[in-house]
Design a protein around this motif. Structure first.
Motif, PDB file in Angstrom:
ATOM      1  N   TYR A  65       0.862  -1.195  -0.036  1.00  0.00           N
ATOM      2  CA  TYR A  65       0.029  -0.033   0.044  1.00  0.00           C
ATOM      3  C   TYR A  65       1.000   1.305   0.176  1.00  0.00           C
ATOM      4  O   TYR A  65       0.339   2.238  -0.510  1.00  0.00           O
ATOM      5  CB  TYR A  65      -0.859   0.011   1.297  1.00  0.00           C
ATOM      6  N   LYS A  94      -8.087  12.644   2.568  1.00  0.00           N
ATOM      7  CA  LYS A  94      -8.005  10.939   2.350  1.00  0.00           C
ATOM      8  C   LYS A  94      -6.653  10.556   3.089  1.00  0.00           C
ATOM      9  O   LYS A  94      -6.787   9.758   3.788  1.00  0.00           O
ATOM     10  CB  LYS A  94      -8.249  10.847   1.025  1.00  0.00           C
ATOM     11  N   TYR A  95      -5.575  11.226   2.810  1.00  0.00           N
ATOM     12  CA  TYR A  95      -4.536  10.370   3.438  1.00  0.00           C
ATOM     13  C   TYR A  95      -3.979  10.777   4.988  1.00  0.00           C
ATOM     14  O   TYR A  95      -3.235  10.294   5.408  1.00  0.00           O
ATOM     15  CB  TYR A  95      -3.366  10.882   2.498  1.00  0.00           C
ATOM     16  N   GLY A 133      -0.264   9.199  -3.684  1.00  0.00           N
ATOM     17  CA  GLY A 133      -1.442  10.199  -3.589  1.00  0.00           C
ATOM     18  C   GLY A 133      -1.351  11.308  -2.796  1.00  0.00           C
ATOM     19  O   GLY A 133      -1.920  12.273  -3.113  1.00  0.00           O
ATOM     20  N   ALA A 134      -0.743  11.139  -1.729  1.00  0.00           N
ATOM     21  CA  ALA A 134      -0.412  12.263  -0.725  1.00  0.00           C
ATOM     22  C   ALA A 134       0.466  13.492  -1.607  1.00  0.00           C
ATOM     23  O   ALA A 134       0.381  14.679  -1.407  1.00  0.00           O
ATOM     24  CB  ALA A 134       0.512  11.972   0.705  1.00  0.00           C
ATOM     25  N   PHE A 152      -7.599  14.987  -1.819  1.00  0.00           N
ATOM     26  CA  PHE A 152      -6.418  13.907  -1.533  1.00  0.00           C
ATOM     27  C   PHE A 152      -5.775  14.099   0.143  1.00  0.00           C
ATOM     28  O   PHE A 152      -5.613  13.051   0.605  1.00  0.00           O
ATOM     29  CB  PHE A 152      -5.498  14.223  -2.799  1.00  0.00           C
ATOM     30  N   MET A 155      -0.079   5.376  -1.413  1.00  0.00           N
ATOM     31  CA  MET A 155      -0.334   6.097  -0.548  1.00  0.00           C
ATOM     32  C   MET A 155       0.660   7.515  -0.688  1.00  0.00           C
ATOM     33  O   MET A 155       0.362   8.723  -0.310  1.00  0.00           O
ATOM     34  CB  MET A 155      -0.063   5.692   1.043  1.00  0.00           C
ATOM     35  N   LYS A 160     -11.188   4.586  -1.980  1.00  0.00           N
ATOM     36  CA  LYS A 160     -10.676   4.575  -3.388  1.00  0.00           C
ATOM     37  C   LYS A 160     -11.600   5.481  -4.476  1.00  0.00           C
ATOM     38  O   LYS A 160     -11.179   6.254  -5.127  1.00  0.00           O
ATOM     39  CB  LYS A 160     -10.438   3.159  -3.933  1.00  0.00           C
ATOM     40  N   LEU A 170      -5.406   8.043   6.240  1.00  0.00           N
ATOM     41  CA  LEU A 170      -5.038   6.790   5.957  1.00  0.00           C
ATOM     42  C   LEU A 170      -3.713   6.714   6.621  1.00  0.00           C
ATOM     43  O   LEU A 170      -3.158   5.393   7.350  1.00  0.00           O
ATOM     44  CB  LEU A 170      -4.910   6.594   4.541  1.00  0.00           C
ATOM     45  N   PHE A 171      -2.804   7.869   6.970  1.00  0.00           N
ATOM     46  CA  PHE A 171      -1.372   7.542   7.054  1.00  0.00           C
ATOM     47  C   PHE A 171      -1.202   6.962   8.667  1.00  0.00           C
ATOM     48  O   PHE A 171      -0.540   6.227   8.974  1.00  0.00           O
ATOM     49  CB  PHE A 171      -0.555   8.666   6.872  1.00  0.00           C
ATOM     50  N   TYR A 222      -1.705   3.466   8.594  1.00  0.00           N
ATOM     51  CA  TYR A 222      -0.555   2.699   7.923  1.00  0.00           C
ATOM     52  C   TYR A 222       0.494   2.671   9.100  1.00  0.00           C
ATOM     53  O   TYR A 222       1.071   1.668   9.458  1.00  0.00           O
ATOM     54  CB  TYR A 222      -0.070   3.497   7.221  1.00  0.00           C
ATOM     55  N   LEU A 254      -8.563   1.469   2.569  1.00  0.00           N
ATOM     56  CA  LEU A 254      -8.032   1.961   1.255  1.00  0.00           C
ATOM     57  C   LEU A 254      -8.890   1.512   0.026  1.00  0.00           C
ATOM     58  O   LEU A 254      -9.233   2.420  -0.868  1.00  0.00           O
ATOM     59  CB  LEU A 254      -6.762   1.467   0.791  1.00  0.00           C
TER      60      LEU A 254
END
Length: 246
Positions: free
Chosen positions: A108, A172-173, A115-116, A169, A112, A196, A176-177, A180, A192
């Protein structure tokens, strides 16, 4: 609304045409529904296999194989492959990271980071007055970079759209981070997948809204063709004049 404020039938038809052209161009630029689903499928397969057996190697190989098969199918059908190739490249990098690190999170991480990075690039480009979305979509609308100096209304629309992409974006991250670093790999994978499509749809929707209301693009290709045709006409006229003088 008074009769003066109401758009004429010609104006309404032009606005409808502008919206239709914008929608078609966005579908072409971002791959449409099929292209989006094709980019999701390898990642979905990876998450599903890893959820069942926790085998990183098997999951990575399956995802990579599906990505390659999708490109082959497009080639056999003679469809456009630019989105499929970009997707298989991203999957290949993720597969390499997963096999190298031996962890599902390795699959992933490249996506990631990418995208970031896009979120930062979209945001900064909008803030400095050179919106990245205009660079991407300019050739699609046959206007190239004419919007920068000759079409301020479209530059403003591209700036708003690029800022929307950047904010979406980055949001979103930002979700997510942390997962992670501190969460479970399986949970991260499913999140994820869940994130998407919705952010992409939202970003494309904002782009459509801003561009549909913007002035129409300046077709620089048509201008160049007209200039070339005028130049040929001038040369033909000059040649004819020379012959008459002789």
């Amino acid at each position: 609304m008074t009769s003066v404020d109401k758009p004429t039938p010609e104006q309404a038809a032009a606005a409808a045409d502008q919206k239709a052209v914008t929608q078609a161009a966005l579908f072409d630029a971002f791959g449409g529904i099929r292209g989006t689903l094709e980019t999701m499928l390898p990642g979905l397969l990876f998450v599903m296999i890893y959820t069942v057996n926790k085998d990183v190697k098997m999951s990575a190989i399956a995802a990579g194989t599906v990505a390659v098969l999708l490109v082959i199918v497009r080639l056999l059908r003679r469809d456009t492959v630019k989105h499929a190739f970009s997707g298989v490249f991203g999957v290949a990098v993720g597969v390499a990271f997963a096999l190298f690190t031996g962890t599902a999170k390795g699959f992933y991480l490249p996506g990631m980071i990418y995208g970031a990075g896009l979120g930062v690039a979209f945001t900064l480009s909008a803030l400095v007055g050179f919106p990245l979305l205009g660079v991407v979509l300019g050739p699609v609308f046959k206007e190239n970079l004419s919007w920068r100096t000759r079409n301020p209304g479209r530059k403003k629309a591209y700036t708003k759209a690029s800022l929307a992409w950047g904010i979406i974006f980055l949001a979103k991250y930002a979700i997510l981070f942390p997962l992670y670093w501190w969460g479970d790999a399986t949970q991260l994978g499913w999140l994820l997948i869940a994130l998407k499509l919705p952010p992409m749809v939202l970003a494309v929707y904002f782009t459509w809204v801003f561009l549909a209301k913007a002035p129409p693009p300046i077709d620089v290709f048509a201008e160049m063709e007209a200039e070339e045709e005028a130049e040929r006409a001038r040369k033909a006229a000059a040649t004819g004049a020379d012959r008459r003088e002789r």
